[in-house]
Design a protein around this motif. Structure first.
Motif, PDB file in Angstrom:
ATOM      1  N   PHE A 262      -5.813  15.992   0.288  1.00  0.00           N
ATOM      2  CA  PHE A 262      -7.226  16.194  -0.013  1.00  0.00           C
ATOM      3  C   PHE A 262      -8.099  15.480   1.019  1.00  0.00           C
ATOM      4  O   PHE A 262      -9.025  16.064   1.580  1.00  0.00           O
ATOM      5  N   ASN A 263      -7.794  14.214   1.267  1.00  0.00           N
ATOM      6  CA  ASN A 263      -8.589  13.431   2.223  1.00  0.00           C
ATOM      7  C   ASN A 263      -8.484  13.979   3.639  1.00  0.00           C
ATOM      8  O   ASN A 263      -9.464  13.997   4.376  1.00  0.00           O
TER       9      ASN A 263
ATOM     10  N   LEU B  33     -10.632  17.106   3.751  1.00  0.00           N
ATOM     11  CA  LEU B  33     -12.044  16.728   3.728  1.00  0.00           C
ATOM     12  C   LEU B  33     -12.463  16.157   5.087  1.00  0.00           C
ATOM     13  O   LEU B  33     -13.505  16.539   5.630  1.00  0.00           O
ATOM     14  N   GLN B  34     -11.640  15.286   5.660  1.00  0.00           N
ATOM     15  CA  GLN B  34     -11.941  14.703   6.970  1.00  0.00           C
ATOM     16  C   GLN B  34     -12.028  15.800   8.032  1.00  0.00           C
ATOM     17  O   GLN B  34     -12.942  15.810   8.853  1.00  0.00           O
TER      18      GLN B  34
ATOM     19  N   ALA C  18      -3.999  13.029  -3.034  1.00  0.00           N
ATOM     20  CA  ALA C  18      -5.048  12.328  -2.289  1.00  0.00           C
ATOM     21  C   ALA C  18      -4.892  12.425  -0.775  1.00  0.00           C
ATOM     22  O   ALA C  18      -5.878  12.636  -0.064  1.00  0.00           O
ATOM     23  N   GLU C  19      -3.689  12.296  -0.273  1.00  0.00           N
ATOM     24  CA  GLU C  19      -3.493  12.318   1.176  1.00  0.00           C
ATOM     25  C   GLU C  19      -3.904  13.670   1.765  1.00  0.00           C
ATOM     26  O   GLU C  19      -4.643  13.734   2.752  1.00  0.00           O
TER      27      GLU C  19
ATOM     28  N   ALA D 177      -8.155  15.129  -5.876  1.00  0.00           N
ATOM     29  CA  ALA D 177      -8.474  13.929  -5.091  1.00  0.00           C
ATOM     30  C   ALA D 177      -7.592  12.751  -5.502  1.00  0.00           C
ATOM     31  O   ALA D 177      -7.391  11.829  -4.711  1.00  0.00           O
ATOM     32  N   GLN D 178      -7.044  12.809  -6.704  1.00  0.00           N
ATOM     33  CA  GLN D 178      -6.152  11.747  -7.169  1.00  0.00           C
ATOM     34  C   GLN D 178      -4.681  12.156  -7.060  1.00  0.00           C
ATOM     35  O   GLN D 178      -3.857  11.372  -6.606  1.00  0.00           O
TER      36      GLN D 178
END
Length: 80
Positions: free
Chosen positions: A70-71, A74-75, A67-68, A63-64
């Protein structure tokens, strides 16, 4: 005690088996802190209907460090 043994003690299969909601598990294949075999792969087997997404060159803290991606993953999971 190895990291695998130590982490396995923290994992409670009955709790994971009780999850009955859509679940996304994201794990890095190169995670040296929490090995995928005893974390992501085991969790995906225990959580009924879970979706396992493996980042082939991913390490720990996705997530760190990614992040892009991962997000976005998740979205996408939330929207489906």
């Amino acid at each position: 005690m190895t990291a695998s043994t130590s982490f396995r003690r923290l994992t409670t299969p009955p709790d994971l088996k009780a999850i009955d909601k859509p679940t996304l598990i994201i794990h890095g294949a190169d995670d040296q802190i929490v090995p995928i075999k005893v974390s992501g792969e085991l969790s995906a087997k225990l959580v009924r209907g879970a979706t396992l997404k493996i980042y082939q060159s991913g390490s720990h803290g996705l997530a760190q460090v990614d992040a892009e991606r991962f997000n976005a993953d998740l979205q996408g999971f939330i929207e489906n």
